[in-house]
Design a protein around this motif. Structure first.
Motif, PDB file in Angstrom:
ATOM      1  N   LEU A  90      26.813  17.469 -10.623  1.00 62.49           N
ATOM      2  CA  LEU A  90      26.186  16.168 -10.793  1.00 62.49           C
ATOM      3  C   LEU A  90      27.194  15.032 -10.705  1.00 62.49           C
ATOM      4  CD1 LEU A  90      23.890  17.085 -13.823  1.00 62.49           C
ATOM      5  CD2 LEU A  90      23.388  17.307 -11.392  1.00 62.49           C
ATOM      6  N   SER A  91      28.351  15.269 -10.090  1.00 59.08           N
ATOM      7  CA  SER A  91      29.445  14.308 -10.169  1.00 59.08           C
ATOM      8  C   SER A  91      29.225  13.075  -9.313  1.00 59.08           C
ATOM      9  CB  SER A  91      30.753  14.993  -9.751  1.00 59.08           C
ATOM     10  OG  SER A  91      30.657  15.475  -8.422  1.00 59.08           O
ATOM     11  N   ASN A  92      28.354  13.121  -8.322  1.00 51.72           N
ATOM     12  CA  ASN A  92      28.261  12.010  -7.371  1.00 51.72           C
ATOM     13  C   ASN A  92      26.892  11.332  -7.352  1.00 51.72           C
ATOM     14  OD1 ASN A  92      30.945  12.340  -6.422  1.00 51.72           O
ATOM     15  ND2 ASN A  92      30.265  14.115  -5.248  1.00 51.72           N
ATOM     16  N   ASN A  93      26.077  11.532  -8.372  1.00 52.85           N
ATOM     17  CA  ASN A  93      24.783  10.875  -8.408  1.00 52.85           C
ATOM     18  C   ASN A  93      24.345  10.685  -9.854  1.00 52.85           C
ATOM     19  OD1 ASN A  93      23.875  13.533  -9.116  1.00 52.85           O
ATOM     20  ND2 ASN A  93      23.754  14.009  -6.941  1.00 52.85           N
ATOM     21  N   ASP A  94      23.181  10.110 -10.026  1.00 53.38           N
ATOM     22  CA  ASP A  94      22.684   9.794 -11.360  1.00 53.38           C
ATOM     23  C   ASP A  94      21.326  10.466 -11.575  1.00 53.38           C
ATOM     24  OD1 ASP A  94      24.920   8.139 -11.653  1.00 53.38           O
ATOM     25  OD2 ASP A  94      23.851   6.417 -10.851  1.00 53.38           O
ATOM     26  N   PRO A  95      21.291  11.780 -11.681  1.00 51.62           N
ATOM     27  CA  PRO A  95      20.001  12.465 -11.790  1.00 51.62           C
ATOM     28  C   PRO A  95      19.398  12.335 -13.176  1.00 51.62           C
ATOM     29  CG  PRO A  95      21.764  14.036 -12.017  1.00 51.62           C
ATOM     30  CD  PRO A  95      22.416  12.716 -11.708  1.00 51.62           C
TER      31      PRO A  95
END
Length: 205
Positions: A90-95
Motif C-alpha cells: 500500500l506504499s504508493n496509494n491511499d486505499p
C-alpha cells in the motif's frame, strides 16, 4: 464427457489434469441433503487432504481455511476473521481499509492508509463525513509512521498535535514545561473564570 447440443459442459482428463468447463449460462452446484455441506478439499501438504472451503448447510456459514485452520467465517451477525488482514503493498496509494456508513455513497467513517505521503508522513487515518453526507472527507485522526498522532491535524509534529480546543473533566498531569505560544494567552480559574491571568505581548503577565 460433453453435455449439451453445443458441448456446453465439458469434463475431461488431459493426461495431466482433470478439467470441468462450462460454456453456457451459470454453473450451479446444489446439495439437497438436509443440513449437509458442500466441501472443497485438496492436499494438506502432509500426504493427506483437508477442507479449504466449506458451505455449512446446518449453520449457514461459509468457512475459508488455511489447511485445517479456519481464517474466515460468515455468521448471522457478520463475519469472523482469525489472524491478520494483509492489504498487500500500500506504499504508493491511499486505499480505504474499512468503510462504515449507511449505503454505498455515504460513509460515516473511513479508515485509510495514506501511503502517498512521503517517509514518516505516511499515516493510518480516520476520516468522517462530518454529518454532511457523501464520502467521508474530514481527516479527524492521523497516526504517522513515526508514532506522532494528530487530532484534526494531518501533519502532527509532536507526539500529540491537536488543532482546536482540549477539554479534560479531571486532572491533567504535566511532567515538564507547559508552553503557551500565543502573545494573548490566558489562564482561567473557576467555574465562571473568576480568576484570569493574561499575557500581553512585550508587557508580561
Amino acid at each position: 464427457i460433453n453435455l449439451g447440443n453445443d458441448r456446453d459442459l465439458q469434463f475431461y482428463h488431459n493426461a495431466t489434469n482433470s478439467i470441468l468447463e462450462n460454456y453456457t449460462g451459470h454453473m450451479y452446484i446444489t446439495n439437497y441433503s438436509d443440513d449437509k455441506d458442500i466441501i472443497l478439499s485438496t492436499d494438506d501438504g502432509s500426504n493427506g487432504t483437508t477442507a479449504y472451503v466449506t458451505l455449512d448447510g446446518s449453520t449457514g456459514e461459509v468457512l475459508l481455511n488455511h489447511y485445517s485452520s479456519t481464517k474466515f467465517q460468515t455468521q448471522s451477525t457478520g463475519v469472523k476473521v482469525t489472524g491478520e488482514l494483509d492489504f498487500g503493498n500500500l506504499s504508493n496509494n491511499d486505499p480505504s481499509l474499512i468503510r462504515l456508513g449507511n449505503d454505498a455513497t455515504t460513509f460515516g467513517f473511513n479508515i485509510k492508509y495514506m501511503g502517498s505521503r512521503s517517509g514518516v508522513n505516511n499515516s493510518l487515518s480516520i476520516f468522517t463525513d462530518n454529518q454532511q453526507g457523501g464520502e467521508a472527507s474530514l481527516e479527524a485522526f492521523t497516526m504517522r509512521q513515526d508514532g506522532h498522532v494528530g487530532i484534526l491535524n494531518t501533519n502532527p509534529t509532536y507526539e500529540l498535535s491537536v488543532t482546536g480546543d482540549i477539554y479534560a473533566s479531571d486532572d491533567i498531569h504535566i511532567g515538564d514545561d507547559l508552553n503557551f505560544t500565543s502573545d494573548a494567552c490566558r489562564l482561567l480559574f473557576g467555574a465562571d473564570s473568576e480568576i484570569q491571568l493574561t499575557h500581553v505581548h512585550n508587557t508580561g503577565l
